[in-house]
Design a protein around this motif. Structure first.
Motif, PDB file in Angstrom:
ATOM      1  N   LYS A  38       0.857  -1.185   0.000  1.00 33.84           N
ATOM      2  CA  LYS A  38       0.000   0.000   0.000  1.00 33.84           C
ATOM      3  C   LYS A  38       0.896   1.239   0.000  1.00 33.84           C
ATOM      4  N   THR A  39       0.800   2.010  -1.095  1.00 31.98           N
ATOM      5  CA  THR A  39       1.614   3.216  -1.239  1.00 31.98           C
ATOM      6  C   THR A  39       0.733   4.323  -1.798  1.00 31.98           C
ATOM      7  N   THR A  40       0.000   4.985  -0.914  1.00 32.31           N
ATOM      8  CA  THR A  40      -0.893   6.061  -1.358  1.00 32.31           C
ATOM      9  C   THR A  40      -0.184   7.410  -1.424  1.00 32.31           C
ATOM     10  N   VAL A  41       0.918   7.530  -0.687  1.00 33.83           N
ATOM     11  CA  VAL A  41       1.671   8.788  -0.674  1.00 33.83           C
ATOM     12  C   VAL A  41       2.954   8.610  -1.470  1.00 33.83           C
ATOM     13  N   VAL A  48       2.299   9.243   5.530  1.00 33.63           N
ATOM     14  CA  VAL A  48       2.751   7.916   5.108  1.00 33.63           C
ATOM     15  C   VAL A  48       2.430   6.834   6.136  1.00 33.63           C
ATOM     16  N   TYR A  49       2.028   7.219   7.329  1.00 38.67           N
ATOM     17  CA  TYR A  49       1.667   6.244   8.360  1.00 38.67           C
ATOM     18  C   TYR A  49       0.390   5.483   8.002  1.00 38.67           C
ATOM     19  N   ARG A  50      -0.267   5.857   6.894  1.00 44.00           N
ATOM     20  CA  ARG A  50      -1.427   5.107   6.419  1.00 44.00           C
ATOM     21  C   ARG A  50      -1.025   4.042   5.402  1.00 44.00           C
ATOM     22  N   ASP A  51       0.250   4.037   5.032  1.00 51.35           N
ATOM     23  CA  ASP A  51       0.773   3.094   4.045  1.00 51.35           C
ATOM     24  C   ASP A  51       1.561   1.982   4.714  1.00 51.35           C
ATOM     25  N   GLN A  69       9.069  11.061  16.316  1.00 56.13           N
ATOM     26  CA  GLN A  69       8.593  10.007  15.419  1.00 56.13           C
ATOM     27  C   GLN A  69       9.045  10.322  13.989  1.00 56.13           C
ATOM     28  N   PHE A  70       9.610   9.310  13.310  1.00 67.59           N
ATOM     29  CA  PHE A  70      10.053   9.455  11.934  1.00 67.59           C
ATOM     30  C   PHE A  70       9.509   8.268  11.139  1.00 67.59           C
ATOM     31  N   VAL A  71       8.748   8.553  10.079  1.00 68.80           N
ATOM     32  CA  VAL A  71       8.042   7.506   9.341  1.00 68.80           C
ATOM     33  C   VAL A  71       8.428   7.579   7.866  1.00 68.80           C
ATOM     34  N   VAL A  72       8.671   6.412   7.268  1.00 69.24           N
ATOM     35  CA  VAL A  72       9.049   6.346   5.849  1.00 69.24           C
ATOM     36  C   VAL A  72       8.281   5.185   5.217  1.00 69.24           C
ATOM     37  N   ASN A  73       7.694   5.431   4.036  1.00 65.33           N
ATOM     38  CA  ASN A  73       7.008   4.340   3.332  1.00 65.33           C
ATOM     39  C   ASN A  73       7.913   3.744   2.265  1.00 65.33           C
ATOM     40  N   SER A  74       7.382   2.794   1.513  1.00 68.23           N
ATOM     41  CA  SER A  74       8.208   2.059   0.538  1.00 68.23           C
ATOM     42  C   SER A  74       8.570   2.894  -0.683  1.00 68.23           C
ATOM     43  N   ALA A  75       8.001   4.103  -0.800  1.00 66.90           N
ATOM     44  CA  ALA A  75       8.368   5.021  -1.878  1.00 66.90           C
ATOM     45  C   ALA A  75       9.409   6.029  -1.421  1.00 66.90           C
ATOM     46  N   GLY A  76       9.771   5.991  -0.141  1.00 66.03           N
ATOM     47  CA  GLY A  76      10.730   6.941   0.394  1.00 66.03           C
ATOM     48  C   GLY A  76      10.102   8.241   0.846  1.00 66.03           C
ATOM     49  N   SER A  77       8.779   8.325   0.835  1.00 68.88           N
ATOM     50  CA  SER A  77       8.085   9.518   1.332  1.00 68.88           C
ATOM     51  C   SER A  77       8.157   9.525   2.856  1.00 68.88           C
ATOM     52  N   ARG A  78       8.090  10.734   3.459  1.00 68.09           N
ATOM     53  CA  ARG A  78       8.382  10.850   4.881  1.00 68.09           C
ATOM     54  C   ARG A  78       7.304  11.608   5.653  1.00 68.09           C
ATOM     55  N   LEU A 130      18.905   5.814  25.158  1.00 63.19           N
ATOM     56  CA  LEU A 130      17.668   6.518  24.825  1.00 63.19           C
ATOM     57  C   LEU A 130      16.535   5.507  24.748  1.00 63.19           C
ATOM     58  N   ALA A 131      15.358   5.896  25.218  1.00 62.56           N
ATOM     59  CA  ALA A 131      14.171   5.064  25.002  1.00 62.56           C
ATOM     60  C   ALA A 131      13.874   5.075  23.503  1.00 62.56           C
ATOM     61  N   PHE A 132      13.708   3.899  22.918  1.00 65.90           N
ATOM     62  CA  PHE A 132      13.642   3.783  21.453  1.00 65.90           C
ATOM     63  C   PHE A 132      12.762   2.604  21.046  1.00 65.90           C
ATOM     64  N   ASN A 133      12.142   2.751  19.879  1.00 68.09           N
ATOM     65  CA  ASN A 133      11.437   1.625  19.277  1.00 68.09           C
ATOM     66  C   ASN A 133      11.415   1.797  17.766  1.00 68.09           C
ATOM     67  N   VAL A 134      11.361   0.688  17.067  1.00 65.38           N
ATOM     68  CA  VAL A 134      11.164   0.690  15.619  1.00 65.38           C
ATOM     69  C   VAL A 134       9.952  -0.186  15.343  1.00 65.38           C
ATOM     70  N   ALA A 135       9.048   0.331  14.519  1.00 64.67           N
ATOM     71  CA  ALA A 135       7.783  -0.366  14.261  1.00 64.67           C
ATOM     72  C   ALA A 135       7.530  -0.459  12.760  1.00 64.67           C
ATOM     73  N   ARG A 136       6.647  -1.352  12.410  1.00 63.10           N
ATOM     74  CA  ARG A 136       6.264  -1.527  11.000  1.00 63.10           C
ATOM     75  C   ARG A 136       4.760  -1.673  10.894  1.00 63.10           C
ATOM     76  N   GLU A 137       4.201  -0.965   9.935  1.00 66.22           N
ATOM     77  CA  GLU A 137       2.796  -1.150   9.567  1.00 66.22           C
ATOM     78  C   GLU A 137       2.760  -1.882   8.230  1.00 66.22           C
ATOM     79  N   ARG A 138       2.152  -3.034   8.227  1.00 63.00           N
ATOM     80  CA  ARG A 138       2.071  -3.841   7.004  1.00 63.00           C
ATOM     81  C   ARG A 138       0.614  -3.979   6.580  1.00 63.00           C
ATOM     82  N   TYR A 139       0.341  -3.616   5.327  1.00 65.43           N
ATOM     83  CA  TYR A 139      -1.015  -3.692   4.790  1.00 65.43           C
ATOM     84  C   TYR A 139      -1.102  -4.589   3.559  1.00 65.43           C
TER      85      TYR A 139
END
Length: 211
Positions: A38-41, A48-51, A69-78, A130-139
């Motif tokens: 899913k790459t709407t942006v 991009v957090y919707r992708d 918070q820093f978010v990147v989708n599969s198109a490199g949009s931020r 530093l308190a840290f996490n890395v997450a993934r949204e998969r659609y």
């Protein structure tokens, strides 16, 4: 990566390098359904957090900033955010990201300036954390939310983040040994036999670690 407290169906790998001026993060997303990403942006900046995306979270204890918070989708949009407060950052020029698609995988690389986007005074000293996490949204195929540190679906639950420790393991252990040695100096020599034995055992363990 975890989905809740169980392993995610589709896994994600992360590598982090602490450079002199910036933190570099690489996230490798395994994906058997690349055609269904899913790459709407596709613009440089957007929601991009919707992708299908990866998200990096930091709690740098900055006044007025809930989290970073820093978010990147599969198109490199931020996208970047500071949590739920009204005032949000706009300095997109101070961090970079790129994305690549391959066969059965896609990858994101991010460069984050310590001072300009992480709110730090420079590269943290060895042993700093530093308190840290890395997450993934998969659609692709079906929705699956996963993260390195289990937050049970709420990526903003910074009290459940893991700790990102700077420096090598050797530096971290050296720092811990030094701290314990200093604490041992405060323990008096005149002790009951059982307590003296415990002190001697700790001192012997420290000697082994130093070797």
């Amino acid at each position: 990566a975890l989905r809740g407290f169980e392993s995610a169906t589709i896994q994600t790998e992360t590598r982090i390098v602490a450079g002199p001026d910036a933190l570099y993060v690489g996230v490798h997303c395994f994906e058997p359904a690349m055609a269904k990403l899913k790459t709407t942006v596709t613009e440089p900046i957007g929601p991009v957090y919707r992708d299908d995306c990866v998200e990096l979270f930091f709690d740098t204890k900055t006044p007025g900033v809930t989290l970073r918070q820093f978010v990147v989708n599969s198109a490199g949009s931020r996208f970047m955010g500071w949590g739920s407060q009204p005032l949000q950052p706009k300095n997109y020029g101070d961090w970079q990201a790129a994305a690549w698609r391959g066969e059965g995988e896609w990858t994101v690389e991010v460069a984050l300036s310590y001072s300009k986007v992480l709110g730090l005074k420079g590269r943290p000293a060895p042993g700093a954390a530093l308190a840290f996490n890395v997450a993934r949204e998969r659609y692709a195929e079906k929705t699956e939310l996963s993260s390195w540190s289990a937050v049970q679906g709420d990526f903003h639950s910074k009290d459940k983040y893991g700790m990102l420790v700077f420096g090598t393991l050797a530096e971290e252990l050296k720092g811990r040994v030094a701290r314990v040695e200093e604490e041992l100096k405060t323990v008096p020599d005149e002790l009951p036999p059982e307590e003296l034995a415990a002190k001697q055992k700790v001192a012997a363990t420290l000697t082994q670690w130093q070797q």
